[in-house]
Enzyme design. Structure first.
Site, PDB file in Angstrom:
ATOM      1  N   TYR A 125      53.434  31.600  36.046  1.00 20.65           N
ATOM      2  CA  TYR A 125      52.706  30.193  36.061  1.00 20.65           C
ATOM      3  C   TYR A 125      52.721  29.353  34.355  1.00 20.65           C
ATOM      4  O   TYR A 125      52.177  28.443  34.442  1.00 20.65           O
ATOM      5  CB  TYR A 125      51.479  30.339  36.449  1.00 20.65           C
ATOM      6  CG  TYR A 125      51.055  30.742  37.984  1.00 20.65           C
ATOM      7  CD1 TYR A 125      52.037  31.873  38.397  1.00 20.65           C
ATOM      8  CD2 TYR A 125      50.542  30.116  38.735  1.00 20.65           C
ATOM      9  CE1 TYR A 125      51.565  32.205  39.769  1.00 20.65           C
ATOM     10  CE2 TYR A 125      50.279  30.382  39.981  1.00 20.65           C
ATOM     11  CZ  TYR A 125      50.994  31.469  40.576  1.00 20.65           C
ATOM     12  OH  TYR A 125      50.691  31.794  41.967  1.00 20.65           O
ATOM     13  N   LYS A 173      55.397  45.451  39.652  1.00 27.88           N
ATOM     14  CA  LYS A 173      56.659  45.595  40.585  1.00 27.88           C
ATOM     15  C   LYS A 173      57.533  46.157  39.165  1.00 27.88           C
ATOM     16  O   LYS A 173      58.690  45.668  39.036  1.00 27.88           O
ATOM     17  CB  LYS A 173      57.120  44.254  40.939  1.00 27.88           C
ATOM     18  CG  LYS A 173      58.419  44.466  41.952  1.00 27.88           C
ATOM     19  CD  LYS A 173      58.087  45.106  43.120  1.00 27.88           C
ATOM     20  CE  LYS A 173      59.621  45.245  43.872  1.00 27.88           C
ATOM     21  NZ  LYS A 173      59.541  45.976  44.966  1.00 27.88           N
ATOM     22  N   ASP A 206      54.493  45.370  46.715  1.00 24.48           N
ATOM     23  CA  ASP A 206      55.000  45.299  48.482  1.00 24.48           C
ATOM     24  C   ASP A 206      54.204  46.514  48.797  1.00 24.48           C
ATOM     25  O   ASP A 206      53.570  45.924  50.075  1.00 24.48           O
ATOM     26  CB  ASP A 206      56.574  45.538  48.575  1.00 24.48           C
ATOM     27  CG  ASP A 206      57.070  46.539  47.637  1.00 24.48           C
ATOM     28  OD1 ASP A 206      56.525  47.225  46.636  1.00 24.48           O
ATOM     29  OD2 ASP A 206      58.405  46.882  47.718  1.00 24.48           O
ATOM     30  N   ASP A 230      47.639  35.900  43.201  1.00 19.96           N
ATOM     31  CA  ASP A 230      47.486  34.671  44.015  1.00 19.96           C
ATOM     32  C   ASP A 230      47.918  34.986  45.534  1.00 19.96           C
ATOM     33  O   ASP A 230      46.941  34.792  46.607  1.00 19.96           O
ATOM     34  CB  ASP A 230      48.529  33.492  43.426  1.00 19.96           C
ATOM     35  CG  ASP A 230      48.362  32.217  44.015  1.00 19.96           C
ATOM     36  OD1 ASP A 230      47.778  32.049  44.924  1.00 19.96           O
ATOM     37  OD2 ASP A 230      49.127  31.500  43.650  1.00 19.96           O
ATOM     38  N   ASP A 234      44.925  35.623  48.885  1.00 20.22           N
ATOM     39  CA  ASP A 234      44.863  35.029  50.012  1.00 20.22           C
ATOM     40  C   ASP A 234      44.859  36.009  51.362  1.00 20.22           C
ATOM     41  O   ASP A 234      44.207  35.752  52.232  1.00 20.22           O
ATOM     42  CB  ASP A 234      46.092  33.887  50.151  1.00 20.22           C
ATOM     43  CG  ASP A 234      45.904  32.518  49.493  1.00 20.22           C
ATOM     44  OD1 ASP A 234      44.911  32.716  48.683  1.00 20.22           O
ATOM     45  OD2 ASP A 234      46.433  31.662  50.387  1.00 20.22           O
TER      46      ASP A 234
HETATM   47 MG    MG Z   1      46.548  30.580  46.045  1.00 21.44          MG
END
Ligand code: MG
Ligand code: NAI
Length: 338
Positions: A125, A173, A206, A230, A234
């Site tokens: 980001y 990861k 994962d 992020d 969700d």
């Molecule tokens: Mg989001």
């Protein structure tokens, strides 16, 4: 104590859920001073910037911000970058705390009670992205630093300690990205040693996603970097009953930024049907963690639960008998003022 709040509705359903959250806030804190500021895609179209300097200045001055959502396009636009990503970085609101708790709606899973703590200022980001080879190759830079990892890890472990949580799962990861995610992993594990009373485990992202679908009750606190946080938050929101119910608070040393997990929801924007719960519960987080008003936070959360338990719901929960954003907000307010 006078409460100063910078309010940025943003785009889409931000314009619907943020006024709803302010109505609820005024029930418990009638003397709050609201400072309106703008950001988002519509702001960009009008002003040429998605986050005007005046908005950032106001956010700094207030120290407390309520942000709705920004409709960021999925294609490059000259001069545009996501205002919420800029705001988190600009305010150094470096840890995004995203709880998922069972709420009394049929779409939620009983027994779920987890918090994703997401690093908020770096990773992919940072926005260092370019194309090469006449647009045939896209390159994005992933940045992980010791400093940013230390401070977000401390937020996770200190919060776990304060609220009596037992376990932190560090998600990364590092098997594929040993230099960047490997740094996140090793720094997070170092901080973990300062908190021997908290159980620490680690999972590859994962596998973490697999377990989040298979058995979300195995999680307590998830500590992870920006992109994984992020996505996983969700996913977690689905267990809490849906995106319309998922709150978050981005915290830094001096500031707090209340922001629902969801986006601008262009598919339902302007119809008055958006679920204001995520925004309202984000305000409860601000009341508790930034303003130290625990009783008011509990009252707001209790009023939301009571309204939901009575069967009041917007159409994202289920369509039969669904009520509007405003009607739902009125039912919540009724529990606070009765
Ligand atoms: Mg989001
Ligand atoms: P979204 O979160 O806006 O919507 C996903 C789905 O959930 C949609 O079907 C939407 O109707 C539903 N939904 C979300 N919040 C809801 C609510 N409060 N009540 C009822 N239903 C709700 O994600 P999407 O569609 O992927 O992105 C739309 C735009 O939002 C994009 O431009 C994206 O960049 C932006 N976005 C902004 C964020 C922010 O500003 N913090 C976060 C996520 C996305």
């Amino acid at each position: 104590m006078s409460l100063e709040l910078c309010v940025i509705e943003g785009d889409g359903i931000g314009k619907e859920v943020i006024p709803a959250a302010i109505d609820v806030l005024r029930c418990v804190a009638p003397n709050v001073t609201i400072h309106r500021a703008e950001a988002g895609w519509e702001t960009f179209l009008r002003c040429g910037t998605s986050l005007p300097n005046d908005t950032l200045r106001m956010a700094h001055e207030c120290g407390a911000v309520l942000f709705g959502a920004a409709a960021s396009p999925s294609y490059p636009v000259d001069g545009y970058s996501s205002p919420i990503v800029q705001l988190r970085r600009g305010l150094q609101a470096y840890a995004n705390v995203r709880p998922t708790r069972y709420l009394p709606v049929p779409t939620a899973r009983e027994g779920v009670n987890l918090v994703v703590v997401r690093e908020n200022t770096e990773d992919l980001y940072v926005g260092h992205e370019h194309t090469e080879d006449e647009g045939r190759t896209g390159i994005a830079e992933k940045v992980i630093t010791r400093g940013a990892t230390e401070r977000v890890a401390r937020v996770a472990y200190e919060m776990a300690t304060r609220v009596g949580r037992k376990k932190v799962t560090i998600v990364h990861k590092a098997n594929v990205l040993p230099q960047s995610d490997g740094l996140f992993r090793s720094v997070a594990l170092e901080i973990a040693q300062e908190f021997p009373h908290i159980l620490t485990e680690e999972l590859l992202v994962d596998t973490a996603a697999y377990w989040l679908v298979k058995d979300p009750t195995r999680y307590d606190v998830i500590l992870t970097s920006n992109l994984y946080g992020d996505i996983l938050s969700d996913m977690a929101a689905a267990w809490g009953g849906g995106l319309g119910l998922a709150p978050s608070l981005s915290v830094g040393d001096k500031v707090a930024l209340a922001e629902p997990v969801h986006g601008s929801a262009p598919d339902i924007a302007g119809q008055g049907v958006a679920n204001p719960t995520a925004a309202i519960l984000s305000i409860a987080m601000l009341l508790r963690h930034h303003w130290g008003r625990h009783e008011d936070a509990l009252a707001v959360e209790g009023a939301v639960c009571d309204a939901l338990r009575e069967g009041n719901h917007t159409s994202d929960i289920y369509t039969e008998g669904a009520i509007s954003t405003d009607d739902f907000t009125r039912r919540v307010c009724a529990h606070l003022t009765s």
